[in-house]
Scaffold this motif. Sequence first.
Motif, PDB file in Angstrom:
ATOM      1  N   TYR A  50       0.760  -1.133   0.138  1.00 31.02           N
ATOM      2  CA  TYR A  50       0.057   0.099   0.186  1.00 31.02           C
ATOM      3  C   TYR A  50       0.796   1.426   0.103  1.00 31.02           C
ATOM      4  O   TYR A  50       1.645   1.396   0.821  1.00 31.02           O
ATOM      5  CB  TYR A  50      -0.792   0.072   1.408  1.00 31.02           C
ATOM      6  CG  TYR A  50      -1.751   1.436   1.397  1.00 31.02           C
ATOM      7  CD1 TYR A  50      -2.842   1.484   0.872  1.00 31.02           C
ATOM      8  CD2 TYR A  50      -1.250   2.262   2.257  1.00 31.02           C
ATOM      9  CE1 TYR A  50      -3.628   2.833   0.937  1.00 31.02           C
ATOM     10  CE2 TYR A  50      -1.932   3.634   2.512  1.00 31.02           C
ATOM     11  CZ  TYR A  50      -3.199   3.681   1.679  1.00 31.02           C
ATOM     12  OH  TYR A  50      -3.915   4.893   1.960  1.00 31.02           O
ATOM     13  N   THR A  51       0.567   2.064  -1.030  1.00 27.13           N
ATOM     14  CA  THR A  51       1.805   3.369  -1.075  1.00 27.13           C
ATOM     15  C   THR A  51       0.997   4.627  -1.204  1.00 27.13           C
ATOM     16  O   THR A  51      -0.288   4.720  -2.069  1.00 27.13           O
ATOM     17  CB  THR A  51       2.664   2.885  -2.328  1.00 27.13           C
ATOM     18  OG1 THR A  51       3.289   1.891  -2.279  1.00 27.13           O
ATOM     19  CG2 THR A  51       3.541   4.125  -2.424  1.00 27.13           C
ATOM     20  N   THR A  52       1.311   5.437  -0.481  1.00 27.44           N
ATOM     21  CA  THR A  52       0.781   6.925  -1.007  1.00 27.44           C
ATOM     22  C   THR A  52       2.153   7.791  -1.057  1.00 27.44           C
ATOM     23  O   THR A  52       3.044   7.463  -1.223  1.00 27.44           O
ATOM     24  CB  THR A  52      -0.047   7.718   0.378  1.00 27.44           C
ATOM     25  OG1 THR A  52       0.837   7.644   1.376  1.00 27.44           O
ATOM     26  CG2 THR A  52      -1.245   6.337   0.821  1.00 27.44           C
ATOM     27  N   GLU A  53       1.807   9.147  -1.119  1.00 23.33           N
ATOM     28  CA  GLU A  53       2.736  10.022  -1.267  1.00 23.33           C
ATOM     29  C   GLU A  53       3.721  10.031   0.073  1.00 23.33           C
ATOM     30  O   GLU A  53       5.003  10.509   0.076  1.00 23.33           O
ATOM     31  CB  GLU A  53       2.329  11.566  -1.527  1.00 23.33           C
ATOM     32  CG  GLU A  53       1.743  11.556  -2.990  1.00 23.33           C
ATOM     33  CD  GLU A  53       1.173  12.963  -3.297  1.00 23.33           C
ATOM     34  OE1 GLU A  53       1.598  13.836  -2.423  1.00 23.33           O
ATOM     35  OE2 GLU A  53       0.848  13.078  -4.403  1.00 23.33           O
ATOM     36  N   LYS A  54       3.116   9.657   1.102  1.00 18.33           N
ATOM     37  CA  LYS A  54       3.795  10.010   2.172  1.00 18.33           C
ATOM     38  C   LYS A  54       4.262   8.701   3.051  1.00 18.33           C
ATOM     39  O   LYS A  54       5.285   8.845   4.048  1.00 18.33           O
ATOM     40  CB  LYS A  54       3.087  10.564   3.260  1.00 18.33           C
ATOM     41  CG  LYS A  54       2.557  12.201   3.106  1.00 18.33           C
ATOM     42  CD  LYS A  54       1.779  12.948   4.052  1.00 18.33           C
ATOM     43  CE  LYS A  54       1.506  14.217   3.418  1.00 18.33           C
ATOM     44  NZ  LYS A  54       0.908  15.089   4.692  1.00 18.33           N
ATOM     45  N   LEU A  55       3.984   7.743   2.584  1.00 18.53           N
ATOM     46  CA  LEU A  55       4.263   6.219   3.267  1.00 18.53           C
ATOM     47  C   LEU A  55       3.974   5.187   2.384  1.00 18.53           C
ATOM     48  O   LEU A  55       3.289   5.169   1.394  1.00 18.53           O
ATOM     49  CB  LEU A  55       3.366   6.091   4.622  1.00 18.53           C
ATOM     50  CG  LEU A  55       1.908   5.946   4.514  1.00 18.53           C
ATOM     51  CD1 LEU A  55       1.458   4.635   4.399  1.00 18.53           C
ATOM     52  CD2 LEU A  55       1.343   6.329   5.976  1.00 18.53           C
TER      53      LEU A  55
END
Length: 298
Positions: A50-55
């Motif tokens: 699971y990837t977002t811009e912050k983690l």
Amino acid sequence: MKKGFKSGFAAIIGRPNVGKSTLLNQIIGQKIAIMSDKPQTTRNKIQGVYTTEKLQIVFLDTPGIHKPQSKLGGYMMKVAESTFHEVDAILFVIDVVEGLGGGDRFIIEQLKNVKTPVMLILNKIDKVHPEALLPVIQTYKDLYNFAEIIPVSAMSGNNVSTLLEQVGRYLPDGPQYYPSDQVTDYPEQFICAELIREKLLHQTREEIPHSIAVTIEAMKVQDNGLVDISAVIYVERDSQKGIIIGKQGALLKEVGRQARKDIEALLGSKIFLQLWVKVKKDWRNQDHVLKDLGFRHD
């Protein structure tokens, strides 16, 4: 490494059939772990990313923790327990409808030797009245000091975003291990085999599920874009082979039809799927056969 970027690993654990695979699929947004109403269907540590811009959170969906009845069961237990010390957070998923059982007590005993933060994930909250959660929470709090207690519905996705925010709080600053568009580190062949096994679990009776293993023998892309897949379904007895094939091949054809639909969605292309059924006598209790079929606990 991105400034302020957090990354790490989280294990999803729990007794069989509490919704661990459903939760992982909900988080990732597509099916990478098989779902079944039959317990102990997950045999390997499925890595979902699971990837977002912050983690970036790398999830391990472990086999349901239980007292093993065979060498395969022992392998599954070693896989599950080995993750406890490898991750930054442990998500202990329970079924709020069923409440505390012997399996949960067994898991909690294993967790008492672990220093990793453990979050209690109350799954299936859509099936109970909110007031019914309070005594369930108190029962589990009396047995273990959980870092967080988070109610969710893995099926509907209710409160899963809060769960992800909480997991992120326990991750260290770190690199992005996987590209933003990658959702698992397992090869396509493995996921295709799991999707076929899922359909078999849905179609067969109680005595069959844990006697089934599926391997992809060949996977080839033709010039016209069609993907040829040849898969072997292993069972332990001749009688089971007959059940899997079904009357005039009906059950096997239905498994193939359902699996083809999911695999085409996964690969984004049309496929030609051939299924073969073979007997490996008592394969769940033979170390060399387990190794050949990809079950390892090193």
